[in-house]
Structure formats: C-alpha cells, structure tokens
Motif scaffolding. Structure first.
Motif, PDB file in Angstrom:
ATOM      1  N   THR A   1      24.138  36.274 -31.806  1.00 47.73           N
ATOM      2  CA  THR A   1      22.778  35.966 -32.340  1.00 47.73           C
ATOM      3  C   THR A   1      21.256  35.663 -31.462  1.00 47.73           C
ATOM      4  OG1 THR A   1      24.439  34.137 -32.429  1.00 47.73           O
ATOM      5  CG2 THR A   1      22.272  32.879 -32.438  1.00 47.73           C
ATOM      6  N   ARG A   2      19.959  36.234 -32.609  1.00 43.16           N
ATOM      7  CA  ARG A   2      18.688  36.732 -31.554  1.00 43.16           C
ATOM      8  C   ARG A   2      18.100  35.250 -31.938  1.00 43.16           C
ATOM      9  NH1 ARG A   2      16.439  42.236 -33.218  1.00 43.16           N
ATOM     10  NH2 ARG A   2      15.232  41.508 -31.760  1.00 43.16           N
ATOM     11  N   ARG A   3      16.984  35.195 -31.375  1.00 37.79           N
ATOM     12  CA  ARG A   3      15.738  34.171 -31.492  1.00 37.79           C
ATOM     13  C   ARG A   3      14.757  35.011 -31.297  1.00 37.79           C
ATOM     14  NH1 ARG A   3      14.374  31.386 -26.006  1.00 37.79           N
ATOM     15  NH2 ARG A   3      12.036  31.653 -27.163  1.00 37.79           N
ATOM     16  N   PRO A   4      13.411  34.362 -31.116  1.00 35.37           N
ATOM     17  CA  PRO A   4      12.322  35.070 -31.781  1.00 35.37           C
ATOM     18  C   PRO A   4      11.904  34.656 -30.081  1.00 35.37           C
ATOM     19  CG  PRO A   4      12.316  32.518 -33.487  1.00 35.37           C
ATOM     20  CD  PRO A   4      14.004  32.275 -32.408  1.00 35.37           C
ATOM     21  N   LEU A   5      10.577  35.957 -30.389  1.00 37.71           N
ATOM     22  CA  LEU A   5      10.047  36.209 -28.592  1.00 37.71           C
ATOM     23  C   LEU A   5       9.716  35.459 -28.001  1.00 37.71           C
ATOM     24  CD1 LEU A   5       9.873  38.362 -25.979  1.00 37.71           C
ATOM     25  CD2 LEU A   5       7.899  38.172 -27.231  1.00 37.71           C
ATOM     26  N   VAL A   6       9.169  33.694 -28.459  1.00 41.02           N
ATOM     27  CA  VAL A   6       8.575  32.939 -27.937  1.00 41.02           C
ATOM     28  C   VAL A   6       9.205  31.619 -28.920  1.00 41.02           C
ATOM     29  CG1 VAL A   6       6.805  33.429 -26.697  1.00 41.02           C
ATOM     30  CG2 VAL A   6       6.185  33.558 -29.172  1.00 41.02           C
ATOM     31  N   ASN A   7       9.305  30.802 -28.638  1.00 43.72           N
ATOM     32  CA  ASN A   7       9.619  29.295 -29.351  1.00 43.72           C
ATOM     33  C   ASN A   7       8.470  28.332 -29.810  1.00 43.72           C
ATOM     34  OD1 ASN A   7       9.388  27.906 -27.709  1.00 43.72           O
ATOM     35  ND2 ASN A   7      11.608  27.874 -26.838  1.00 43.72           N
ATOM     36  N   GLY A   8       8.520  27.403 -30.182  1.00 45.34           N
ATOM     37  CA  GLY A   8       7.301  26.596 -30.544  1.00 45.34           C
ATOM     38  C   GLY A   8       6.500  25.934 -29.437  1.00 45.34           C
ATOM     39  N   THR A   9       6.669  26.122 -28.487  1.00 42.65           N
ATOM     40  CA  THR A   9       6.055  25.895 -27.512  1.00 42.65           C
ATOM     41  C   THR A   9       4.897  26.778 -27.160  1.00 42.65           C
ATOM     42  OG1 THR A   9       7.605  26.733 -25.272  1.00 42.65           O
ATOM     43  CG2 THR A   9       7.700  24.830 -26.328  1.00 42.65           C
ATOM     44  N   GLY A  10       5.551  28.259 -26.887  1.00 45.47           N
ATOM     45  CA  GLY A  10       3.948  29.256 -27.445  1.00 45.47           C
ATOM     46  C   GLY A  10       4.467  29.463 -25.237  1.00 45.47           C
ATOM     47  N   ARG A  11       5.778  29.381 -24.730  1.00 48.55           N
ATOM     48  CA  ARG A  11       5.807  29.972 -23.233  1.00 48.55           C
ATOM     49  C   ARG A  11       7.015  30.568 -23.305  1.00 48.55           C
ATOM     50  NH1 ARG A  11       2.458  28.429 -19.872  1.00 48.55           N
ATOM     51  NH2 ARG A  11       0.605  27.248 -20.814  1.00 48.55           N
ATOM     52  N   LEU A  12       7.347  31.487 -22.780  1.00 49.85           N
ATOM     53  CA  LEU A  12       8.680  32.230 -22.077  1.00 49.85           C
ATOM     54  C   LEU A  12       9.223  31.098 -20.432  1.00 49.85           C
ATOM     55  CD1 LEU A  12       8.352  36.061 -23.187  1.00 49.85           C
ATOM     56  CD2 LEU A  12      10.232  34.400 -23.887  1.00 49.85           C
ATOM     57  N   MET A  13      10.612  31.463 -20.152  1.00 53.23           N
ATOM     58  CA  MET A  13      10.936  31.789 -18.804  1.00 53.23           C
ATOM     59  C   MET A  13      12.307  32.849 -18.779  1.00 53.23           C
ATOM     60  SD  MET A  13      10.877  30.373 -15.453  1.00 53.23           S
ATOM     61  CE  MET A  13      12.059  31.411 -15.137  1.00 53.23           C
ATOM     62  N   ILE A  14      11.544  33.773 -18.297  1.00 53.76           N
ATOM     63  CA  ILE A  14      12.695  34.814 -18.452  1.00 53.76           C
ATOM     64  C   ILE A  14      12.922  34.922 -16.505  1.00 53.76           C
ATOM     65  CG2 ILE A  14      12.867  37.483 -18.223  1.00 53.76           C
ATOM     66  CD1 ILE A  14      12.958  35.800 -21.502  1.00 53.76           C
ATOM     67  N   VAL A  15      14.635  35.175 -16.817  1.00 53.65           N
ATOM     68  CA  VAL A  15      14.862  35.454 -15.469  1.00 53.65           C
ATOM     69  C   VAL A  15      15.474  37.191 -15.415  1.00 53.65           C
ATOM     70  CG1 VAL A  15      16.415  35.489 -13.636  1.00 53.65           C
ATOM     71  CG2 VAL A  15      15.868  33.189 -15.514  1.00 53.65           C
ATOM     72  N   ALA A  16      14.729  38.017 -14.392  1.00 48.93           N
ATOM     73  CA  ALA A  16      14.487  39.369 -14.129  1.00 48.93           C
ATOM     74  C   ALA A  16      15.718  39.849 -12.971  1.00 48.93           C
ATOM     75  CB  ALA A  16      12.968  39.923 -13.424  1.00 48.93           C
ATOM     76  N   ALA A  17      16.390  40.607 -13.035  1.00 49.02           N
ATOM     77  CA  ALA A  17      17.254  41.439 -12.131  1.00 49.02           C
ATOM     78  C   ALA A  17      17.632  42.960 -12.229  1.00 49.02           C
ATOM     79  CB  ALA A  17      19.016  41.216 -13.178  1.00 49.02           C
ATOM     80  N   ASP A  18      16.181  43.727 -12.341  1.00 47.42           N
ATOM     81  CA  ASP A  18      16.193  44.767 -12.865  1.00 47.42           C
ATOM     82  C   ASP A  18      15.949  45.361 -11.416  1.00 47.42           C
ATOM     83  OD1 ASP A  18      13.830  43.851 -13.083  1.00 47.42           O
ATOM     84  OD2 ASP A  18      13.116  45.528 -13.945  1.00 47.42           O
ATOM     85  N   HIS A  19      15.969  44.805  -9.996  1.00 47.85           N
ATOM     86  CA  HIS A  19      15.378  45.483  -9.145  1.00 47.85           C
ATOM     87  C   HIS A  19      16.710  46.124  -8.873  1.00 47.85           C
ATOM     88  CE1 HIS A  19      14.109  41.582  -9.576  1.00 47.85           C
ATOM     89  NE2 HIS A  19      12.522  42.657  -8.667  1.00 47.85           N
TER      90      HIS A  19
END
Length: 296
Positions: free
Chosen positions: A30-48
């Motif tokens: 299930t997909r979603r828009p990149l940014v939601n109604g708040t226009g904010r993003l909180m992404i957890v990174a684990a590519d180290h």
C-alpha cells in the motif's frame, strides 16, 4: 523491543525458497503520497551498513546485528508520525518480507561505493538502487550522498554520476534526496565534513544546480556548527530540504534543539535521521523517535 516479530529463520527461508516474494511484496504494498497534509516528513535512515559504517558511538559494530537492526526499524516505523524509511536493497527487502512498509514512504539508497575509510571514499560509485529499480519496486524516492573534496579527483566522478541520477529520477517523476557536503581529509586520512556556514552554503549551491532539472530534487542537509547560521544558509536555494541526524553524541537534547530551530525555516520540510534515533544513548528507541516526531 518490536511490535513486529523478526524471525530471521523465516526471512532466510523465503529468500531461499521463494526469492520472488520480495517483488510480490513490493507490488502489493500500500502506497501513500510523499508528504501528507502537514507537508512534513519524518524518515528513519538505515543505509549506513552498506558503506561499511557500522559504528554507533563507541561501538564499532553496533549495526552489524541484522535482527536487532530490523527490530529497531520495525519499532520506529510503528510509531505515530513516522512517515517511512531510507535504506539499501537488502534492508528494504527484509522489511518488505516482514510487511513493515505498507502505507510508508520508501526511499532507496543509491550510491554506497565510497566505503568508509577507503582511499576511494570520495569516488562514491552508484552500487545501490538505480532509478529503474526504485520505479520497478514501486518505491517513493531515492537518496544519494554527495561529498565534495576539492583535493580529491574522485569527487568529480561522484558529481557527474549524481547529475545523471538526478536526470534519471526526474525522467520518472521520482523525488531524489541529495545529501551534499564539502569534505576534506585529516592528516590521518579520515574524511571530515565541514559544517561551517560557508561550506554548507557552497554545498547547497553546487547540489542545487546539478542535472537537467531540479523539479524533483530535494536536499538532505546538516545543521551548521552554529545553528544560528541556518537561516542565512537556507536562503541559498528554493529546493525543499530535510535535516539529517549526523553522528551519535552524548548531547541528544542539544541535537533536538538544533533541529527544532531549523525546522521553522520555510524550505525545511522534515527530518531524515538514523543512528541517533535507532541507537539512542539511553537505549529508548520509542522515546527518541517520539521526541523527534514532536519537533515537526
């Protein structure tokens, strides 16, 4: 630790007997828009880990235990306000098999060839996701690291391949998060990123101008050494930006304060943070993630 049980044996069984399960999980996600109604993003990174950067604080192999890392990621992704994850193919494949990516923003890490501590660290080849992979897997965005050392010719290769990656992603109307630094080597040969206002300003100007269009380019930026400089630094570009977490230190409250101030600037749209949330000094992943979400 995690509300999603991580059964390594089951993941290995699927990888062994039904490798197509990864593609199937990606197709049905299930997909979603990149940014939601708040226009904010909180992404957890684990590519180290794919760059050989496994250390957190004083533990050089903190991220080497994959079951532990997956549990921390699943816990972080389960918290309210966490929009998604940034990782390399192996980790995202694991998370797909765990069913942890439904309704989340999924960002593929593209260049991991500049291995930490190597003589070719500035020649950061694109050894991770390609634009066509991100499109094929129905992921939502890509990310790349752009470290520029004026004394290392390897940076020119990274600059050129970054520009072509921006073109490839834009042709597919896929956002690409570019993480630029002005870097240099210490006398011992360790790469050091310059977080002065002048250096961060220059890195933004360089990154913003790469490729045939900037329509789908985002910036992933550090907070400057002096957080008060961020307002002027962020005037360098109109590209939307997210803040990165950086190295894990003892002053986590200080890091939160730096983020809080910069998040008020008009071009700053959120956070992409990894080790400082997944491996906080006090071990409380839930509290660290919830505090970061609260800053938005």
């Amino acid at each position: 630790m995690s509300p999603v049980a991580v059964d390594i044996g089951e993941i290995v069984r699927l990888r062994t007997e039904r490798p197509q399960a990864v593609a199937e999980a990606a197709a049905s996600r299930t997909r979603r828009p990149l940014v939601n109604g708040t226009g904010r993003l909180m992404i957890v990174a684990a590519d180290h880990p794919a760059r050989g950067a496994l250390g957190v604080g004083g533990d050089k192999l903190a991220m080497a235990n994959r079951a532990d890392l997956l549990e921390r990621l699943c816990l972080a992704l389960s918290r309210p306000g966490v929009d998604g994850v940034l990782a390399t193919a192996d980790i995202l494949d694991d998370l797909l098999l765990l069913g942890a990516l439904d309704g989340k923003v999924v960002m593929g890490s593209m260049n991991r060839g500049g291995l930490q501590g190597s003589v070719f660290e500035m020649d950061d080849r694109f050894t991770g996701h390609r634009a066509e992979d991100i499109e094929r897997l129905n992921f939502d965005a890509g990310k790349l690291l752009l470290r520029i050392d004026y004394d290392d010719p390897g940076s020119l290769t990274t600059l050129e391949t970054t520009a072509r990656a921006i073109d490839d992603m834009a042709a597919r109307q896929l956002p690409l998060f570019v993480e630029p630094f002005i870097s240099s080597r210490t006398p011992e040969g360790k790469v050091r990123n310059d977080l002065s206002a002048e250096a961060v300003t220059r890195s933004i100007a360089i990154a913003s101008g790469l490729g045939g269009t900037s329509a789908y380019t985002w910036l992933k930026l550090p907070v400057t050494d002096n957080p008060d400089d961020m307002a002027q630094v962020m005037e360098t570009s109109t590209l939307p930006a997210v803040l990165l977490g950086g190295e894990v230190g003892g002053d986590q409250d200080g890091a939160y304060e730096k983020w809080r101030g910069a998040l008020q600037l008009p071009t700053v749209r959120g956070l992409v943070v990894g080790r400082s949330l997944l491996y906080p000094a006090d071990g409380d992943v839930t509290a660290a993630v919830d505090t970061a979400v609260g800053l938005l």
